[in-house]
Design an enzyme around this catalytic site. Structure first.
Site, PDB file in Angstrom:
ATOM      1  N   LYS A 120      -2.172 -32.703  17.925  1.00  0.00           N
ATOM      2  CA  LYS A 120      -1.609 -33.149  16.648  1.00  0.00           C
ATOM      3  C   LYS A 120      -1.803 -34.645  16.556  1.00  0.00           C
ATOM      4  O   LYS A 120      -1.871 -35.321  17.576  1.00  0.00           O
ATOM      5  CB  LYS A 120      -0.111 -32.827  16.590  1.00  0.00           C
ATOM      6  CG  LYS A 120       0.425 -32.682  15.194  1.00  0.00           C
ATOM      7  CD  LYS A 120       0.138 -31.319  14.629  1.00  0.00           C
ATOM      8  CE  LYS A 120       0.547 -31.197  13.190  1.00  0.00           C
ATOM      9  NZ  LYS A 120       0.508 -29.784  12.746  1.00  0.00           N
ATOM     10  N   ASP A 126      -2.090 -31.660   7.421  1.00  0.00           N
ATOM     11  CA  ASP A 126      -0.684 -31.290   7.620  1.00  0.00           C
ATOM     12  C   ASP A 126       0.057 -32.027   6.495  1.00  0.00           C
ATOM     13  O   ASP A 126      -0.582 -32.400   5.495  1.00  0.00           O
ATOM     14  CB  ASP A 126      -0.200 -31.723   9.017  1.00  0.00           C
ATOM     15  CG  ASP A 126       1.111 -31.048   9.434  1.00  0.00           C
ATOM     16  OD1 ASP A 126       1.066 -29.911   9.916  1.00  0.00           O
ATOM     17  OD2 ASP A 126       2.190 -31.647   9.250  1.00  0.00           O
TER      18      ASP A 126
HETATM   19  N1  GLU Z   1      -1.178 -28.390  10.304  1.00  0.00           N
HETATM   20  C1  GLU Z   1      -1.378 -26.975  10.366  1.00  0.00           C
HETATM   21  C2  GLU Z   1      -0.494 -26.389  11.440  1.00  0.00           C
HETATM   22  O1  GLU Z   1       0.592 -26.894  11.656  1.00  0.00           O
HETATM   23  C3  GLU Z   1      -2.833 -26.590  10.460  1.00  0.00           C
HETATM   24  C4  GLU Z   1      -3.601 -27.146  11.620  1.00  0.00           C
HETATM   25  C5  GLU Z   1      -5.096 -26.857  11.567  1.00  0.00           C
HETATM   26  O2  GLU Z   1      -5.552 -26.250  10.628  1.00  0.00           O
HETATM   27  O3  GLU Z   1      -5.762 -27.265  12.528  1.00  0.00           O
HETATM   28  O4  GLU Z   1      -0.779 -25.407  12.066  1.00  0.00           O
END
Ligand code: GLU
Length: 445
Positions: A124, A164
């Site tokens: 992240k 996100d």
């Molecule tokens: N931010 C999204 C999550 O919390 C998607 C992450 C992504 O697509 O890599 O899973």
């Protein structure tokens, strides 16, 4: 393994990282019994190795606004664990972002991605920069400064970021363009791309759609269906939009959405025009939901309040972590809620989760329910690697299958002797076992 001993060590070391500690405690408490049946895990210190991120990049992001004034934000990428595939997870741009937020999200992402059945590790990243109210040119300059620092550490087989909160198609576009220029390659390193330059159909809707498919599985197991149920959704961004759209398509009545300013109660239920309006509102209204009640006079706006006080069958937190607390959970239960499913990451506080489980309510955690978003990101990576595009139906069918498999894994590990499924335990054990086994098999690395 003794959860308390490990937590004491982590609490001493990361005293101010409240959300990270909350996320780790939840997983460790769920897996303790199963973990202790595997002495090979203990011997290889699997827990100690999994709770710490592989590495963290922290960097300065200087940029200037349209008046020429210089601003400095902090950027991060937490590469948490790549035992089962390249690091994968979104960027969050929001003024509340701290290292603790991103460590908790990276930790959760590791198990969520393991649940998807696709080969993706967990990561992240993000910044305390808030794109709301900024011009396109300002957002572009910020995104370029951010990627200038990070591009050497990401790549299609190394680390694949995505969106996100605060990072949508506009931000992904600016970051992808700049990455491409610096790296001199066009290999799809970010997901959530535009449809004409490597994006996947269904990706924008995937988190919300997947969440509703998961809820359908929970209900079907009880001989129920989402059709004709009353649904309360929090948030009004991309995730809330996808959830409202799919729930409505399947015959449910969505009666609430919310923003940081309060919530909208629309007793007539959302329809296609109102759901489309959510997107317009998100793009134009600087994070407030109140204008919905001016556009649709049958709706009422409740300032500064949260939608969990409404009577409903299904509650879907779709906004941010810890948005539903113990008091909200009590109120929902007293009002007869049937199912609560987190589409936001860690949407409920530990008190709320404990209450839902104690009262044997149908409750499912974000790492299972919202895995549809990253799953379709994984499918976007596959399409990029094959240099092919799947149709909407093909992607949607694969998403449905993935959500069904995740539900099955949760039931396998979460089913109790009285027939109740503890989805929190199920999701944590299923995700953890897969990551732990991969870490063990790859030796000390
Ligand atoms: N931010 C999204 C999550 O919390 C998607 C992450 C992504 O697509 O890599 O899973």
């Amino acid at each position: 393994m003794k959860v308390e001993e490990i937590m004491l060590r982590l609490e001493a070391k990361y005293a101010h990282e409240r959300e990270y500690l909350q996320a780790v405690r939840e997983v460790l408490e769920s897996i303790e019994i199963i973990y202790n049946q595997h002495p090979e895990f203990e011997k290889a210190k699997i827990i100690e190795r999994i709770v710490e991120p592989d590495r963290i990049f922290t960097f300065k992001v200087p940029w200037h606004d349209d008046r020429g004034e210089i601003h400095v934000n902090t950027g991060y990428r937490v590469q948490f664990n790549n035992a089962i595939g390249p690091y994968k997870g979104g960027f969050r741009f929001h003024s509340s972002v701290t290292l603790s937020t991103l460590k908790f999200l990276g930790f959760e992402q590791t198990f969520k991605n393991a649940l998807t059945t696709l080969p993706m590790g967990g990561a992240k990243g993000g910044s305390d920069f808030n794109p709301r109210g900024k011009s396109d040119a300002e957002v572009m300059r910020f995104c370029q400064a951010f990627i200038t620092e990070l591009w050497r550490h990401i790549g299609p087989d190394t680390d694949v970021p995505a969106g996100d909160i605060g990072v949508g198609s506009r931000e992904i576009g600016y970051m992808y363009g700049w990455y491409k220029k610096l790296a001199r390659e066009n290999t799809g390193v970010l997901t959530g791309k535009g449809m004409t330059w490597g994006g996947s159909l269904i990706r924008p809707e995937a988190t919300g759609f997947g969440g509703v498919y998961f809820v359908e599985h929970i209900l079907q197991r009880q001989g129920l269906s989402i059709k004709d149920k009353t649904v309360v959704v929090s948030g009004f961004g991309n995730v809330a939009w996808g959830a409202a759209l799919k729930a409505t398509e399947l015959g449910a009545k969505v009666i609430a959405i919310s923003g940081p300013d309060g919530y909208i109660y629309d007793k007539t239920g959302l329809n296609k025009a109102k759901i489309d309006y959510m997107l317009y509102l998100r793009a134009t209204c600087n994070d407030v939901v109140q204008p919905y009640s001016e556009e649709f006079p049958e709706a009422v706006f409740f300032e500064g309040r949260r939608p969990w006080e409404l009577e409903c069958d299904i509650a879907l937190p779709c906004a941010i972590q810890n948005e539903l607390n113990g008091d909200d959970a009590r109120q929902l239960i007293d009002n007869g809620v049937i199912c609560v499913a987190e589409i936001s990451n860690m949407g409920c506080t530990p008190e709320a989760v404990a209450l839902f489980i104690k009262e044997k309510k149908l409750f499912a955690p974000g790492k299972a329910v919202n895995a549809g978003g990253v799953s379709v990101s994984g499918l976007e990576m596959t399409q990029n690697a094959m240099k092919l595009n799947w149709t909407k139906e093909e992607v949607d069918d694969k998403l449905k299958l993935i959500m069904s498999n995740i539900h099955e894994s949760c039931v396998k590990y979460g089913l109790q002797s009285d027939g109740y499924v503890d989805y929190v335990r199920g999701a944590n054990i299923a995700g953890f076992m897969k990551v732990a086994q991969a870490v063990l098999e790859q030796g000390l690395c």
